[in-house]
Design a protein around this motif. Structure first.
Motif, PDB file in Angstrom:
ATOM      1  N   ASN A  25     -15.919  40.036  53.350  1.00 42.83           N
ATOM      2  CA  ASN A  25     -16.894  40.154  52.201  1.00 42.83           C
ATOM      3  C   ASN A  25     -17.611  38.981  52.128  1.00 42.83           C
ATOM      4  O   ASN A  25     -18.930  39.068  51.703  1.00 42.83           O
ATOM      5  N   ASP A 107     -10.629  41.826  45.466  1.00 42.98           N
ATOM      6  CA  ASP A 107     -11.111  42.057  44.281  1.00 42.98           C
ATOM      7  C   ASP A 107     -10.554  41.115  43.195  1.00 42.98           C
ATOM      8  O   ASP A 107     -11.318  40.733  42.201  1.00 42.98           O
ATOM      9  N   ARG A 110     -11.642  37.637  43.277  1.00 42.15           N
ATOM     10  CA  ARG A 110     -13.287  37.556  42.976  1.00 42.15           C
ATOM     11  C   ARG A 110     -13.226  37.641  41.278  1.00 42.15           C
ATOM     12  O   ARG A 110     -14.119  36.861  40.583  1.00 42.15           O
ATOM     13  N   SER A 169     -20.796  41.738  41.091  1.00 45.77           N
ATOM     14  CA  SER A 169     -19.687  42.481  41.752  1.00 45.77           C
ATOM     15  C   SER A 169     -19.447  43.363  40.801  1.00 45.77           C
ATOM     16  O   SER A 169     -19.214  43.216  39.607  1.00 45.77           O
ATOM     17  N   GLN A 171     -16.673  46.194  40.083  1.00 46.16           N
ATOM     18  CA  GLN A 171     -15.415  46.946  40.538  1.00 46.16           C
ATOM     19  C   GLN A 171     -15.116  47.931  39.621  1.00 46.16           C
ATOM     20  O   GLN A 171     -15.129  47.729  38.471  1.00 46.16           O
TER      21      GLN A 171
END
Length: 182
Positions: A25, A107, A110, A169, A171
């Motif tokens: 990532n 995730d 993050r 980002s 998600q």
């Protein structure tokens, strides 16, 4: 860099480790790096990141960057922008659960980092921050169509990003939820 790499049972094993997912990532999001720089960013030893970079390379996810580095310093870059895992491969591959857990962990980290940085973000980005859960009732066919439409919408925004755009980002998950009392 190619756009997508579709996982198969063999390559899935290469990403069934949380540190490898995080390293890949970072290479995708921030560009080429060295094992030492990745180690510093991830709180790991350079020996660990070096080992995992070699493993990622063995499975074709990263490669040495020929435009950087010296005889003493190896730079690595991602070979694809995104990784995809289709349902059939997920069902047949024994390592799918490990990979999916590694992605979920990355995730979550993050999200945690964004929440930590939220108070110091410029006000427009604080206004743009969004974290929510929706639980509509959908059929499997509707869930697949929703996934397709969300991906298309994200691609449309990415293709028309203005000059002042920054990386965000996005998600989202489609997780079948057990019915209450079932």
């Amino acid at each position: 860099m190619a756009d997508d790499v579709a996982l198969d049972p063999r390559t899935l094993r290469g990403l069934a480790h949380p540190l490898r997912v995080r390293m890949l990532n970072l290479l995708r999001e921030r560009g080429p790096s060295t094992a030492s720089k990745l180690a510093e960013r991830l709180g790991q030893s350079s020996g660990a990141t070096s080992y995992h970079l070699r493993q990622l390379a063995a499975y074709g996810f990263v490669e040495e960057d020929p435009d950087r580095g010296t005889a003493r310093e190896r730079w690595w870059r991602a070979t694809h922008r995104r990784t995809t895992l289709d349902a059939a491969t997920s069902r047949e591959a024994g390592g799918a659960e490990g990979y999916l857990r590694a992605v979920a962990s990355a995730d979550f980290q993050r999200v945690e980092a964004a929440i930590n940085e939220l108070p110091g973000m410029p006000e427009p980005w604080q206004d743009a921050f969004h974290l929510a859960t929706e639980q509509p009732r959908l059929s499997p066919a509707q869930a697949i169509e929703l996934r397709r439409q969300i991906k298309t919408l994200i691609e449309q925004y990415a293709a028309t990003a203005p000059a002042d755009a920054a990386r965000v980002s996005v998600q989202w998950q489609i997780l079948p939820a057990p019915e209450a009392g079932a």
